[in-house]
Design an enzyme around this catalytic site. Structure first.
Site, PDB file in Angstrom:
ATOM      1  N   CYS A 143      17.151 -45.180  -3.208  1.00 54.02           N
ATOM      2  CA  CYS A 143      17.569 -46.410  -3.873  1.00 54.02           C
ATOM      3  C   CYS A 143      17.082 -47.677  -3.200  1.00 54.02           C
ATOM      4  O   CYS A 143      16.776 -48.653  -3.864  1.00 54.02           O
ATOM      5  CB  CYS A 143      19.096 -46.434  -4.000  1.00 54.02           C
ATOM      6  SG  CYS A 143      19.969 -46.126  -2.464  1.00 54.02           S
TER       7      CYS A 143
ATOM      8  N   CYS B  14      25.829 -43.661  -1.661  1.00 59.80           N
ATOM      9  CA  CYS B  14      25.952 -44.941  -2.367  1.00 59.80           C
ATOM     10  C   CYS B  14      26.936 -44.814  -3.524  1.00 59.80           C
ATOM     11  O   CYS B  14      27.783 -45.678  -3.735  1.00 59.80           O
ATOM     12  CB  CYS B  14      24.582 -45.383  -2.877  1.00 59.80           C
ATOM     13  SG  CYS B  14      24.615 -46.959  -3.770  1.00 59.80           S
TER      14      CYS B  14
END
Length: 444
Positions: free
Chosen positions: A222, A101
């Protein structure tokens, strides 16, 4: 880069990014706060946590009296992070989506959005890390454009920006930044570089950010958070396929889409097999829900068993009876093409193909001395000073030299386990003894 005036700060709605924006404003920068939406599924209670996070980030920007924007990278996240995660699990690996990410979303798409769309001189995040640029002083230097010649001058002297540990070694997040590009790092500020988490909370309280201080700190992946991963990955496979169908609806014929669905919706159960004697001790829902080192939940088993290996061809997951079984310990691994933060490998490694440094593959695990060998294709072999438990393909091998994070590479191959080496030694010893018994005594 010339003198920095405008900084775009990534705002998550949490205390770290909120204080980062506050410190930037106190330094005299023109600050813009931006909230990124990367995930669009509700949690198990039907709540969209992204909306609450966005509201919290907006309230901070209101308090600071700075502009606020929000941008969606849901599509990019699906393509470049989450689809990669599922492909890795299909291969029997255990990926790290947080590192990906940062690489693909925050320090690529978001970085370009901050600079190209919002016209920022730099971006900032609330990560606990620092760079070798020493805050404002280097940023105020005159920027000299690189030569536009087709080939780089082999004698050109370059000073790449280094990624270094933050002052709070417990919260240090260089592990998660180990795949970001040099270009993005060169245009990034880490306002929390010299602070501890405790001091950051104190600053937030004094600034009136009480709503972000009440938030529970996220410790999970996340987009998964605290929920059970096995249930999540089994549940999300259906949502993932539906999303992909929507994305490819204008490209694929219905027959191909049906085939594609079958491939992803097909459950892949298999057997738990004892590594010691090869007996079947239970069944599992799919190897993609299991990772090396974890306890295997097997009904009817009185004693704890732990995952030590996986065979995605047969679907077998091998288990051992103790958490410290020698089949879980290895001291050698190979990565794919290694990503160096400075672009090029360290001079010592490039010159001799070997280098001493430190290694970790889990955030906050103690650093372990190692020897790195550079391969012709850019991958590296890493030999550890001691065997480590549950080295896992798909995870990232992150290297350090002192306080500097050198970069990382995905683990794609493991050396033999202590159990395998032990078995090999025993077989060699047995073969030697048999040979000695069969050899006739020389005539006197």
């Amino acid at each position: 880069m010339g003198f920095i005036r405008h900084v775009v700060c990534a705002m998550s709605g949490g205390v770290d990014s909120s204080v980062a924006a506050l410190l930037l404003k106190r330094r005299g920068y023109s600050v813009t706060g931006v909230f990124m939406k990367n995930w669009d599924l509700q949690d198990e209670k039907g709540l969209c946590t992204a909306e609450k996070d966005c509201e919290d980030a907006f309230r901070v920007c209101q308090i600071l009296d700075i502009p606020f924007h929000q941008v969606s990278y849901v599509k990019e996240y699906w393509h470049e992070v989450f689809s990669n995660l599922l492909k890795e699990y299909e291969k029997g690996r255990t990926p790290n989506p947080d590192i990906l990410c940062n690489k693909h979303i925050k320090f690529n798409h978001f970085h370009k959005y901050a600079v190209d769309t919002l016209g920022a001189d730099a971006m900032a995040t609330g990560h606990y890390a620092r760079t070798s640029q020493e805050d404002e002083e280097v940023f105020q230097q005159t920027y000299t454009a690189p030569p536009t010649s087709l080939f780089r001058d082999r004698f050109e002297i370059r000073n790449p920006v280094k990624l270094c540990k933050g002052a709070d070694l417990v919260k240090d997040q260089t592990f998660f930044l180990s795949q970001i590009s040099q270009d993005a790092l060169r245009q990034t500020l880490f306002p929390l570089a010299g602070l501890t988490k405790g001091f950051v909370k104190k600053i937030a309280a004094e600034a009136g950010f009480h709503h972000v201080l009440k938030r529970k700190e996220s410790m999970g992946i996340c987009f998964i958070g605290e929920r059970n991963f096995e249930n999540f990955i089994l549940e999300v496979r259906f949502k993932y396929v539906c999303h992909l169908i929507w994305l490819i609806r204008d490209t694929f014929k219905p027959a191909l889409i049906s085939f594609f669905c079958f491939q992803y919706l097909e459950p892949k159960p298999g057997n738990f097999v004892s590594i010691d004697d090869g007996t079947v001790v239970g069944t599992h829902k799919g190897w993609f829900t299991l990772t090396l080192g974890q306890r295997a939940r097997i009904g009817g088993q009185k004693d704890a068993l732990f995952v030590v290996d996986k065979d995605i061809t047969t679907g077998d997951v091998f288990v051992a009876p103790t958490t410290n079984h020698p089949s879980l310990f290895r001291d050698t691994l190979r990565t794919d093409r290694f990503h160096w933060i400075a672009v090029d490998p360290p001079a010592e490694l490039a010159r001799t193909q070997m280098m001493e440094c430190h290694f970790r593959f889990i955030h906050q695990m103690p650093l372990v001395p190692c020897t790195v060998t550079l391969n012709m294709n850019g991958s590296v072999w890493i030999s550890l000073s001691q065997p480590l438990r549950a080295l896992t393909p798909g995870q990232f091998a992150v290297l350090y030299k002192g306080d500097e994070c050198l970069g990382s590479g995905k683990i794609v191959q493991l050396g033999p386990s202590e159990y395998t080496l032990q078995q090999g030694r025993e077989r060699l010893l047995a073969a030697t003894q048999i040979k000695q018994q069969q050899t006739p005594e020389p005539a006197s």
